[in-house]
Design an enzyme around this catalytic site. Structure first.
Site, PDB file in Angstrom:
ATOM      1  N   ALA A  61     -11.740 -78.431  25.689  1.00 27.08           N
ATOM      2  CA  ALA A  61     -11.498 -77.886  27.031  1.00 27.08           C
ATOM      3  C   ALA A  61     -11.265 -79.070  27.981  1.00 27.08           C
ATOM      4  O   ALA A  61     -11.935 -79.221  29.003  1.00 27.08           O
ATOM      5  CB  ALA A  61     -12.653 -76.997  27.500  1.00 27.08           C
TER       6      ALA A  61
ATOM      7  N   HIS B   2     -12.136 -86.087  31.057  1.00 19.58           N
ATOM      8  CA  HIS B   2     -11.808 -86.526  29.699  1.00 19.58           C
ATOM      9  C   HIS B   2     -10.534 -87.373  29.701  1.00 19.58           C
ATOM     10  O   HIS B   2     -10.440 -88.384  29.010  1.00 19.58           O
ATOM     11  CB  HIS B   2     -11.551 -85.312  28.787  1.00 19.58           C
ATOM     12  CG  HIS B   2     -12.701 -84.369  28.639  1.00 19.58           C
ATOM     13  ND1 HIS B   2     -12.653 -83.063  29.057  1.00 19.58           N
ATOM     14  CD2 HIS B   2     -13.939 -84.540  28.105  1.00 19.58           C
ATOM     15  CE1 HIS B   2     -13.791 -82.465  28.765  1.00 19.58           C
ATOM     16  NE2 HIS B   2     -14.597 -83.328  28.196  1.00 19.58           N
TER      17      HIS B   2
ATOM     18  N   LYS C 261     -20.935 -89.799  33.610  1.00 21.42           N
ATOM     19  CA  LYS C 261     -21.368 -88.457  34.013  1.00 21.42           C
ATOM     20  C   LYS C 261     -22.586 -88.033  33.191  1.00 21.42           C
ATOM     21  O   LYS C 261     -23.505 -87.394  33.692  1.00 21.42           O
ATOM     22  CB  LYS C 261     -20.194 -87.497  33.809  1.00 21.42           C
ATOM     23  CG  LYS C 261     -20.520 -86.034  33.696  1.00 21.42           C
ATOM     24  CD  LYS C 261     -20.612 -85.418  35.057  1.00 21.42           C
ATOM     25  CE  LYS C 261     -20.678 -83.910  35.091  1.00 21.42           C
ATOM     26  NZ  LYS C 261     -21.297 -83.244  34.004  1.00 21.42           N
TER      27      LYS C 261
ATOM     28  N   GLN D 293     -27.103 -89.652  28.013  1.00 25.21           N
ATOM     29  CA  GLN D 293     -26.429 -89.666  26.710  1.00 25.21           C
ATOM     30  C   GLN D 293     -25.835 -91.051  26.431  1.00 25.21           C
ATOM     31  O   GLN D 293     -25.978 -91.598  25.334  1.00 25.21           O
ATOM     32  CB  GLN D 293     -25.327 -88.613  26.703  1.00 25.21           C
ATOM     33  CG  GLN D 293     -24.345 -88.717  25.561  1.00 25.21           C
ATOM     34  CD  GLN D 293     -23.353 -87.565  25.560  1.00 25.21           C
ATOM     35  OE1 GLN D 293     -23.675 -86.487  25.104  1.00 25.21           O
ATOM     36  NE2 GLN D 293     -22.160 -87.789  26.079  1.00 25.21           N
TER      37      GLN D 293
ATOM     38  N   VAL E 131     -15.280 -88.857  37.089  1.00 25.35           N
ATOM     39  CA  VAL E 131     -14.131 -88.305  37.809  1.00 25.35           C
ATOM     40  C   VAL E 131     -14.580 -87.043  38.550  1.00 25.35           C
ATOM     41  O   VAL E 131     -15.265 -86.185  37.981  1.00 25.35           O
ATOM     42  CB  VAL E 131     -12.971 -87.970  36.840  1.00 25.35           C
ATOM     43  CG1 VAL E 131     -11.810 -87.335  37.584  1.00 25.35           C
ATOM     44  CG2 VAL E 131     -12.516 -89.235  36.117  1.00 25.35           C
TER      45      VAL E 131
END
Ligand code: AMP
Length: 273
Positions: free
Chosen positions: A29, A34, A146, A150, A173
């Site tokens: 998606a 990305h 973001k 992680q 972004v």
């Protein structure tokens, strides 16, 4: 661009790849967040591989695994237009067997914040990335700030397991109104989108207060909570680059993190000072 669905094909592709290999792992998606990672990978490597795999082991029971947004056709077009060499789009059965070892993400960083609300989530992330890194043997892996926690945990995993891989942290972004791009934004209706803006606003407000000299995390937290109302706040946290919770702001070494629910949608965002 080659579309690869099996581990065997991916191994063959890797064996023939010449030069530096950049890898961008995603859950598909694809959005502008990305795309910025993919563009950076394209600029910095000879060969670029993008994976779009909704990894079941990083979802907890009751989370949105089944309804996670999917858009394979559009993802393929995006990667083709960005001149990507290969996309890896495996089925779950290609990646997981019925009997898997457990990979434990580094503690205590994996058990606080996201890891506290989503126990086992980072173990699932480490599990799938271990597998992907073993097949692809990338030189550079592109990951967004973001998902700051992680990013820290994966950097740690690569270091601990002596993987010869460079993890490249990429900037967040945002929409022009400040909302951090996320595949889960697709769940928001118009009213919820407006409410979601409170998250980035609260972060910006806190960073402005810090720039003016505020170092008390409790004062900053209260201010952020008042901006975030009426959202259901999971956590507001201040950590250093080692993901240790701070009681007092270190002005050039702090990441401010928020997780909050907008309606039924849980969103995360952060700002790096
Ligand atoms: P996901 O598909 O959500 O697993 O994200 C795949 C990669 O894209 C992760 O490294 C994310 O941190 C990164 N990413 C997601 N959203 C953004 C964003 N708004 N800005 C930068 N990177 C992002």
């Amino acid at each position: 661009m080659q579309i690869i669905r099996t581990v065997e094909e991916l191994r063959a592709f890797r064996a023939n790849a010449c030069g530096n290999v950049g890898f961008v792992p995603t859950m598909g998606a694809l959005h502008a967040g990305h795309i910025s990672l993919i563009k950076q990978a394209r600029n910095e490597n000879d060969i670029v591989i993008v994976s779009t795999f909704v990894n079941p082991t990083q979802f907890l029971p009751g989370e949105d695994y089944e309804k996670y947004p999917k858009n394979e056709e559009a993802d393929i077009k995006i990667c083709e237009n960005l001149d990507i060499n290969a996309m890896f789009i495996p089925e779950v059965s290609e990646i997981y067997t019925d009997n898997e070892p457990t990979i434990i993400a580094v503690r205590p960083a994996s058990e606080i914040l996201e890891g506290k609300t989503r126990p086992g989530h980072f173990d699932g992330v480490c599990m799938v990335l271990n597998k992907f890194f073993n097949i692809i043997r990338p030189n550079n892996v592109y990951m967004g700030k973001k998902d700051a926690q992680q990013l820290f945990i994966v950097q740690n995993m690569v270091k601990s397991f002596l993987m010869d891989i460079n993890i490249v942290p990429c900037e967040i972004v945002r929409e022009s109104d400040g909302l951090a791009l996320s595949s889960r934004n697709a769940y928001l209706d118009e009213e919820e989108k407006m409410l979601a803006l409170k998250i980035s606003r609260s972060l910006l407000n806190a960073s402005n207060l810090i720039a003016k000299g505020e170092i008390s995390t409790s004062i900053l937290k209260d201010k952020m909570l008042s901006i975030l109302e009426p959202l259901e706040v999971d956590y507001i946290a201040f950590v250093n680059r080692n993901f240790e919770i701070l009681d007092q702001i270190e002005p050039k070494n702090t990441i401010i993190l928020v997780a909050a629910k907008v309606g039924k949608t849980r969103l995360i965002d952060n700002i790096w000072l």
